[in-house]
Design an enzyme around this catalytic site. Structure first.
Site, PDB file in Angstrom:
ATOM      1  N   HIS A 168      -9.418   6.936  16.748  1.00  0.00           N
ATOM      2  CA  HIS A 168     -10.289   5.747  16.813  1.00  0.00           C
ATOM      3  C   HIS A 168     -11.023   5.519  15.489  1.00  0.00           C
ATOM      4  O   HIS A 168     -12.075   4.882  15.468  1.00  0.00           O
ATOM      5  CB  HIS A 168     -11.316   5.857  17.946  1.00  0.00           C
ATOM      6  N   SER A 289     -11.365  -7.535 -11.121  1.00  0.00           N
ATOM      7  CA  SER A 289     -11.789  -8.823 -10.588  1.00  0.00           C
ATOM      8  C   SER A 289     -12.140  -9.732 -11.770  1.00  0.00           C
ATOM      9  O   SER A 289     -12.633  -9.273 -12.790  1.00  0.00           O
ATOM     10  CB  SER A 289     -13.021  -8.632  -9.703  1.00  0.00           C
ATOM     11  N   LYS A 295     -15.209  -3.964 -10.387  1.00  0.00           N
ATOM     12  CA  LYS A 295     -14.196  -3.807  -9.337  1.00  0.00           C
ATOM     13  C   LYS A 295     -12.937  -3.087  -9.804  1.00  0.00           C
ATOM     14  O   LYS A 295     -12.498  -3.247 -10.930  1.00  0.00           O
ATOM     15  CB  LYS A 295     -13.794  -5.188  -8.783  1.00  0.00           C
ATOM     16  N   GLU A 302      -2.554  -3.286  -0.858  1.00  0.00           N
ATOM     17  CA  GLU A 302      -2.771  -4.426   0.044  1.00  0.00           C
ATOM     18  C   GLU A 302      -1.487  -5.234   0.228  1.00  0.00           C
ATOM     19  O   GLU A 302      -1.172  -5.695   1.333  1.00  0.00           O
ATOM     20  CB  GLU A 302      -3.887  -5.316  -0.507  1.00  0.00           C
TER      21      GLU A 302
END
Ligand code: ARG
Length: 470
Positions: A168, A289, A295, A302
């Site tokens: 979980h 970024s 960043k 992704e």
């Protein structure tokens, strides 16, 4: 574009199939009908198939040896032209089969017109596409193996590296990072063998089924099957030209594999987030970024996470195209290639990117260990201690441990930071040896059951996998 029939010189008769036609197709007809922009990728398979076919026709006395030689010479020239970028693909010629045949006619004249004896584009495309998908299965199996090897390397480095195991996404029990890596090696092995299973089933040759019914010539289908590396010819001509389940099966295997990659990619995204801080990708696998200078984004992970959408999309697209089609060939089936090529390209890229990231990623062992020590991750070890040492039934041990966890929570302490008296307040028979069971290292070392996370198990599994993948 216009809706009116185009009256090109020669009209429809200039088409290879145009004997009965007066005029050429409307522009929009040509637009929807053409597939050359997609199926030109089948040129190698198409030439390979035509060579096998013409060799067989000559061996069976259906065409002359001289015609065969002319055909082979012409096909070799066409292969060289395509390879060098000098081949002029024509949309008016619809597809790769007719582009090559038309060029062959230009190059060698009359013998080219004998190549299509005892063959149809229906068995031709079925054969070409099978050859392509079969090769993709081999390539995919090899790419999966490379990713497995990268993961086994990581597992070898991290056989004893402790991290939190989750259920979980809540801290469950400590596990070793090597064990976590090997979980993906197992999944990938099923993926790899799914491709190889599909390959075995698809390895029958449709060539010679012709349009749908077979041919009245004394062809030798076993000969062409063998020449193209198939195990045998397909047994039913209708099935031969209308089956695309070999591509569906490959796309299903691709979808499942992509879903596995998406899970691992998601973990990389989580681990490299500052909130976890378990891992870092180097500059080679990070992006910045345009506005936030601090960043470091795991874009490749992704995108690997996302690929399953496109890949399962390709599977769904072809499945729905095939659904409800009456036997045998229908032009709907031309839509098989775009969906398949795109999905296979996506998976090949995702597998390579994942292998790159696995080799690149640096794990922060201290951060993983610290996280593993939080969240009462060794509470089960305490319960197991009460069972093994004191003979408590597991349910009672679970209950007592719960009370001890509640006490630790109240004191804002880890289990191993409680005093013996604290614990004895709950279960008076607990001895000081309990502390030897509450560390994360003791926890993972104790899980030496077959398939368990113990470092010794991981080391043994690494050896097994290294041998198997060598
Ligand atoms: N381009 C076609 C395809 O990919 C080749 C087969 C055409 N057959 C036909 N009967 N029109 O499906």
């Amino acid at each position: 574009m216009t809706d009116h029939p185009s009256d090109k010189a020669g009209g429809g008769k200039s088409q290879i199939w145009g004997g009965r036609f007066e005029r050429g197709p409307a522009a929009v007809m040509e637009e929807i009908n053409t597939s050359i922009d997609v199926d030109r990728r089948l040129w190698r398979e198409d030439i390979e198939g035509s060579k096998a076919h013409s060799a067989m026709l000559a061996a069976a006395g259906i065409i002359s040896a001289a015609d065969r030689d002319a055909i082979h010479g012409g096909l070799d020239r066409i292969a060289a032209e395509i390879e060098s970028g000098g081949f002029a693909f024509s949309r008016a010629l619809e597809d790769i089969h007719m582009n090559i045949e038309a060029r062959l006619k230009e190059l060698i004249g009359e013998p080219a017109s004998r190549l299509h004896t005892a063959r149809s584009r229906n068995d031709q495309v079925a054969t070409d596409f099978r050859l392509f998908v079969r090769r993709a299965c081999d390539d995919m199996a090899a790419a999966i193996r490379a990713l497995q090897q990268a993961l086994v390397e990581k597992a070898a480095q991290h056989a004893a590296t402790v991290m939190p195991g989750y259920t979980h996404l809540q801290t469950a029990q400590p596990v070793t990072f090597g064990h976590h890596c090997l979980a993906y090696v197992e999944m990938l092995e099923r993926d790899r063998t799914r491709f190889l299973d599909a390959r075995k089933r698809m390895n029958e040759c449709p060539l010679g089924a012709a349009a749908l019914a077979g041919v009245p010539y004394p062809i030798d289908r076993a000969m062409t099957a063998k020449a193209l590396g198939f195990d045998r010819p397909t047994a039913n001509s209708l099935d031969s030209v209308s089956a695309r389940d070999f591509a569906l099966e490959t796309l299903a295997a691709s979808s499942i594999c992509a879903s596995h990659l998406s899970r691992f990619a998601e973990e990389i995204v989580l681990w490299t987030s500052p909130h976890f801080g378990f891992a870092a990708l180097s500059d080679a696998f990070s992006t910045g970024s345009s506005i936030m200078p601090q960043k470091r984004n795991p874009d490749a992970a992704e995108l690997c996470r996302a690929k399953v959408g496109r890949i399962a999309g390709g599977f769904t697209a072809l499945l729905i195209v095939m659904k409800g089609l009456p036997l045998a060939y229908s032009k709907d089936m031309q839509e098989d290639k775009a969906a398949t090529f795109q999905a296979l390209d996506d998976l090949a890229l995702a597998l390579a990117a994942m292998a790159g990231m696995v080799a690149d990623i640096r794990m922060d062992e201290q951060a993983m260990r610290a996280a593993a020590m939080r969240g009462y991750s060794t509470a089960t070890d305490l319960a197991d201690y009460l069972v093994r040492k004191l003979g408590l039934p597991f349910r009672d041990a679970h209950h007592a441990t719960g009370a001890i966890v509640a006490l630790a929570e109240k004191k804002n302490a880890r289990l191993d930071e409680l005093s013996l008296d604290d614990m004895r307040g709950v279960e008076r028979r607990i001895d000081k040896d309990v502390f030897g069971h509450l560390t994360v290292d003791a926890s993972v070392a104790a899980r030496a059951s077959y398939g368990g996370t113990a470092p010794a198990n991981v080391a043994a599994e690494v050896r097994r996998w290294k041998e198997k993948l060598a």
